[in-house]
Design a protein around this motif. Structure first.
Motif, PDB file in Angstrom:
ATOM      1  N   PRO A 106       0.671  -1.233  -0.036  1.00  0.00           N
ATOM      2  CA  PRO A 106      -0.009   0.199  -0.187  1.00  0.00           C
ATOM      3  C   PRO A 106       0.980   1.132  -0.107  1.00  0.00           C
ATOM      4  O   PRO A 106       2.157   1.178   0.375  1.00  0.00           O
ATOM      5  N   ALA A 107       0.070   2.235  -0.261  1.00  0.00           N
ATOM      6  CA  ALA A 107       0.807   3.589   0.080  1.00  0.00           C
ATOM      7  C   ALA A 107       1.583   3.900   1.030  1.00  0.00           C
ATOM      8  O   ALA A 107       0.831   3.327   2.211  1.00  0.00           O
ATOM      9  N   ALA A 108       2.722   4.366   1.260  1.00  0.00           N
ATOM     10  CA  ALA A 108       3.530   4.655   2.456  1.00  0.00           C
ATOM     11  C   ALA A 108       4.700   5.458   2.289  1.00  0.00           C
ATOM     12  O   ALA A 108       4.847   5.931   1.089  1.00  0.00           O
ATOM     13  N   GLN A 109       5.296   5.800   3.486  1.00  0.00           N
ATOM     14  CA  GLN A 109       6.459   6.554   3.510  1.00  0.00           C
ATOM     15  C   GLN A 109       7.622   5.704   4.025  1.00  0.00           C
ATOM     16  O   GLN A 109       7.421   5.058   4.792  1.00  0.00           O
ATOM     17  N   PHE A 110       8.906   5.917   3.487  1.00  0.00           N
ATOM     18  CA  PHE A 110       9.882   5.191   3.620  1.00  0.00           C
ATOM     19  C   PHE A 110      11.232   6.152   3.924  1.00  0.00           C
ATOM     20  O   PHE A 110      11.184   7.222   3.114  1.00  0.00           O
ATOM     21  N   LEU A 111      12.178   6.001   4.802  1.00  0.00           N
ATOM     22  CA  LEU A 111      13.429   6.508   4.521  1.00  0.00           C
ATOM     23  C   LEU A 111      14.280   5.408   3.896  1.00  0.00           C
ATOM     24  O   LEU A 111      14.015   4.498   3.688  1.00  0.00           O
ATOM     25  N   ARG A 112      14.999   6.244   2.923  1.00  0.00           N
ATOM     26  CA  ARG A 112      15.639   5.331   2.224  1.00  0.00           C
ATOM     27  C   ARG A 112      17.435   5.946   2.185  1.00  0.00           C
ATOM     28  O   ARG A 112      17.638   7.357   2.343  1.00  0.00           O
ATOM     29  N   ILE A 113      18.373   5.317   1.995  1.00  0.00           N
ATOM     30  CA  ILE A 113      19.700   5.288   2.099  1.00  0.00           C
ATOM     31  C   ILE A 113      20.229   4.554   0.769  1.00  0.00           C
ATOM     32  O   ILE A 113      19.792   3.386   0.494  1.00  0.00           O
ATOM     33  N   ARG A 114      21.289   5.123   0.315  1.00  0.00           N
ATOM     34  CA  ARG A 114      22.014   4.068  -0.450  1.00  0.00           C
ATOM     35  C   ARG A 114      23.059   3.375   0.166  1.00  0.00           C
ATOM     36  O   ARG A 114      23.886   3.665   1.215  1.00  0.00           O
ATOM     37  N   LEU A 115      22.948   1.674   0.089  1.00  0.00           N
ATOM     38  CA  LEU A 115      23.872   0.951   0.583  1.00  0.00           C
ATOM     39  C   LEU A 115      25.146   0.859  -0.153  1.00  0.00           C
ATOM     40  O   LEU A 115      25.133   0.159  -1.166  1.00  0.00           O
ATOM     41  N   CYS A 116      26.170   1.200   0.495  1.00  0.00           N
ATOM     42  CA  CYS A 116      27.694   1.159  -0.053  1.00  0.00           C
ATOM     43  C   CYS A 116      28.478   1.538   1.230  1.00  0.00           C
ATOM     44  O   CYS A 116      28.023   1.796   2.200  1.00  0.00           O
ATOM     45  N   GLY A 117      29.914   1.380   0.906  1.00  0.00           N
ATOM     46  CA  GLY A 117      30.805   1.525   1.716  1.00  0.00           C
ATOM     47  C   GLY A 117      30.947   2.963   2.411  1.00  0.00           C
ATOM     48  O   GLY A 117      30.908   3.089   3.791  1.00  0.00           O
ATOM     49  N   GLU A 118      30.295   4.093   1.601  1.00  0.00           N
ATOM     50  CA  GLU A 118      30.503   5.445   2.179  1.00  0.00           C
ATOM     51  C   GLU A 118      29.391   5.633   3.052  1.00  0.00           C
ATOM     52  O   GLU A 118      29.748   5.954   4.101  1.00  0.00           O
ATOM     53  N   THR A 119      28.291   5.005   2.943  1.00  0.00           N
ATOM     54  CA  THR A 119      27.216   5.160   3.939  1.00  0.00           C
ATOM     55  C   THR A 119      27.531   4.424   5.258  1.00  0.00           C
ATOM     56  O   THR A 119      27.248   4.992   6.293  1.00  0.00           O
ATOM     57  N   ALA A 120      28.182   3.038   5.093  1.00  0.00           N
ATOM     58  CA  ALA A 120      28.478   2.457   6.448  1.00  0.00           C
ATOM     59  C   ALA A 120      29.358   2.924   7.104  1.00  0.00           C
ATOM     60  O   ALA A 120      29.324   3.202   8.527  1.00  0.00           O
ATOM     61  N   ARG A 121      30.484   3.723   6.362  1.00  0.00           N
ATOM     62  CA  ARG A 121      31.359   4.462   7.218  1.00  0.00           C
ATOM     63  C   ARG A 121      30.833   5.550   7.859  1.00  0.00           C
ATOM     64  O   ARG A 121      31.119   6.122   9.038  1.00  0.00           O
ATOM     65  N   ALA A 122      29.713   6.400   7.237  1.00  0.00           N
ATOM     66  CA  ALA A 122      29.295   7.605   7.758  1.00  0.00           C
ATOM     67  C   ALA A 122      28.201   7.280   8.954  1.00  0.00           C
ATOM     68  O   ALA A 122      28.236   7.908   9.976  1.00  0.00           O
ATOM     69  N   LEU A 123      27.853   5.977   9.149  1.00  0.00           N
ATOM     70  CA  LEU A 123      27.188   5.471  10.196  1.00  0.00           C
ATOM     71  C   LEU A 123      27.914   4.784  11.358  1.00  0.00           C
ATOM     72  O   LEU A 123      27.279   4.433  12.289  1.00  0.00           O
ATOM     73  N   GLY A 124      29.167   4.505  10.910  1.00  0.00           N
ATOM     74  CA  GLY A 124      30.091   3.844  11.958  1.00  0.00           C
ATOM     75  C   GLY A 124      29.956   2.481  11.978  1.00  0.00           C
ATOM     76  O   GLY A 124      30.222   1.871  13.029  1.00  0.00           O
ATOM     77  N   HIS A 125      29.661   1.703  10.751  1.00  0.00           N
ATOM     78  CA  HIS A 125      29.390   0.324  10.595  1.00  0.00           C
ATOM     79  C   HIS A 125      30.332  -0.250   9.575  1.00  0.00           C
ATOM     80  O   HIS A 125      31.088   0.648   8.664  1.00  0.00           O
ATOM     81  N   GLU A 126      30.575  -1.331   9.697  1.00  0.00           N
ATOM     82  CA  GLU A 126      31.411  -2.089   8.557  1.00  0.00           C
ATOM     83  C   GLU A 126      30.227  -2.217   7.353  1.00  0.00           C
ATOM     84  O   GLU A 126      28.921  -2.347   7.634  1.00  0.00           O
ATOM     85  N   PRO A 127      31.010  -2.359   6.187  1.00  0.00           N
ATOM     86  CA  PRO A 127      30.065  -2.326   4.953  1.00  0.00           C
ATOM     87  C   PRO A 127      28.978  -3.575   5.326  1.00  0.00           C
ATOM     88  O   PRO A 127      29.568  -4.505   5.378  1.00  0.00           O
ATOM     89  N   TRP A 128      27.930  -3.578   4.544  1.00  0.00           N
ATOM     90  CA  TRP A 128      26.732  -4.535   4.650  1.00  0.00           C
ATOM     91  C   TRP A 128      27.190  -5.459   3.711  1.00  0.00           C
ATOM     92  O   TRP A 128      27.703  -5.132   2.415  1.00  0.00           O
ATOM     93  N   ALA A 129      27.570  -6.820   3.972  1.00  0.00           N
ATOM     94  CA  ALA A 129      27.791  -7.950   2.988  1.00  0.00           C
ATOM     95  C   ALA A 129      26.863  -8.688   2.645  1.00  0.00           C
ATOM     96  O   ALA A 129      27.067  -9.821   2.297  1.00  0.00           O
ATOM     97  N   GLY A 130      25.524  -8.395   2.581  1.00  0.00           N
ATOM     98  CA  GLY A 130      24.445  -9.367   2.195  1.00  0.00           C
ATOM     99  C   GLY A 130      23.940  -9.937   3.599  1.00  0.00           C
ATOM    100  O   GLY A 130      24.180  -9.896   4.776  1.00  0.00           O
ATOM    101  N   GLY A 131      22.799 -10.816   3.166  1.00  0.00           N
ATOM    102  CA  GLY A 131      21.995 -11.322   4.301  1.00  0.00           C
ATOM    103  C   GLY A 131      20.963 -10.286   4.687  1.00  0.00           C
ATOM    104  O   GLY A 131      20.347  -9.645   3.949  1.00  0.00           O
ATOM    105  N   ILE A 132      20.566 -10.496   6.039  1.00  0.00           N
ATOM    106  CA  ILE A 132      19.299  -9.647   6.443  1.00  0.00           C
ATOM    107  C   ILE A 132      19.874  -8.114   6.372  1.00  0.00           C
ATOM    108  O   ILE A 132      20.767  -8.038   6.726  1.00  0.00           O
ATOM    109  N   PRO A 133      19.034  -7.336   5.635  1.00  0.00           N
ATOM    110  CA  PRO A 133      19.425  -5.974   5.299  1.00  0.00           C
ATOM    111  C   PRO A 133      19.713  -5.370   6.671  1.00  0.00           C
ATOM    112  O   PRO A 133      18.864  -5.430   7.783  1.00  0.00           O
ATOM    113  N   PRO A 134      20.379  -4.260   6.894  1.00  0.00           N
ATOM    114  CA  PRO A 134      20.629  -3.544   8.104  1.00  0.00           C
ATOM    115  C   PRO A 134      19.666  -2.323   8.159  1.00  0.00           C
ATOM    116  O   PRO A 134      20.038  -0.930   8.469  1.00  0.00           O
TER     117      PRO A 134
END
Length: 183
Positions: A106-134
């Motif tokens: 249904p119609a909804a609102q989402f926050l979205r980010i690009r999943l990449c190394g730059e995003t992970a670093r900016a958030l203080g995390h290791e890059p996502w390597a697959g599996g359950i999304p972060p």
């Protein structure tokens, strides 16, 4: 600004630690692919089996969005329903060829980010390597700082992949969408 899809409108763009976080509004959508659920309210669906079933369907979906595909994590924000996964495509039309499942969001609102190394670093995390999304990156870190909380727990968490490069075996882009509501 990121890439827009036919079902979404960017409502607002935030700068969070130097990365773009977009509040997007979706119209109702129809997805065509293969769906599988865990056996109970605890545990994971058989993701490999669902992917194999998805890849085995040879028919071309009607009205498919070109160059993009999706992995949706279903019911991951709820412990009241079995977790599921959908691999598929945004489509404009129904019915679809035999072998595909249809799923409506249904119609909804989402926050979205690009999943990449730059995003992970900016958030203080290791890059996502697959599996359950972060999805916690958005729902537990970004959203509260911007005045949002997880939205309706029946909405999916979405990995939206764009522009597959068969020579590299990877997609050029991946965006993570988490349903939210204002606090």
């Amino acid at each position: 600004m990121g890439i827009l899809h036919p079902q979404e409108t960017v409502v607002k763009t935030y700068d969070y630690n130097g990365i773009a976080v977009e509040l997007v509004e979706w119209s109702e959508t129809v997805w065509c692919g293969r769906i599988g659920f865990a056996d109970g309210n605890v545990g994971e669906p058989d993701v490999e089996r669902v992917m194999e079933e998805f890849m085995a369907v040879s028919a071309v979906p009607v009205g498919r969005e070109e160059n993009w595909d999706v992995c949706m994590s279903l019911n991951y924000l709820s412990d009241q329903r079995a977790s599921g996964v959908l691999f598929g495509f945004l489509v404009r039309d129904t019915p679809q060829p035999e072998g595909y499942d249809l799923y409506r969001v249904p119609a909804a609102q989402f926050l979205r980010i690009r999943l990449c190394g730059e995003t992970a670093r900016a958030l203080g995390h290791e890059p996502w390597a697959g599996g359950i999304p972060p999805y916690g990156w958005i729902g537990e870190q970004i959203a509260p700082a911007l005045g949002y909380a997880y939205g309706d727990d029946s909405l999916p968490v979405i990995e939206y992949y764009g522009f597959f490069d068969p020579q590299k075996g990877t997609h050029e882009y991946c965006y993570l969408y988490v349903p939210v509501k204002e606090c």
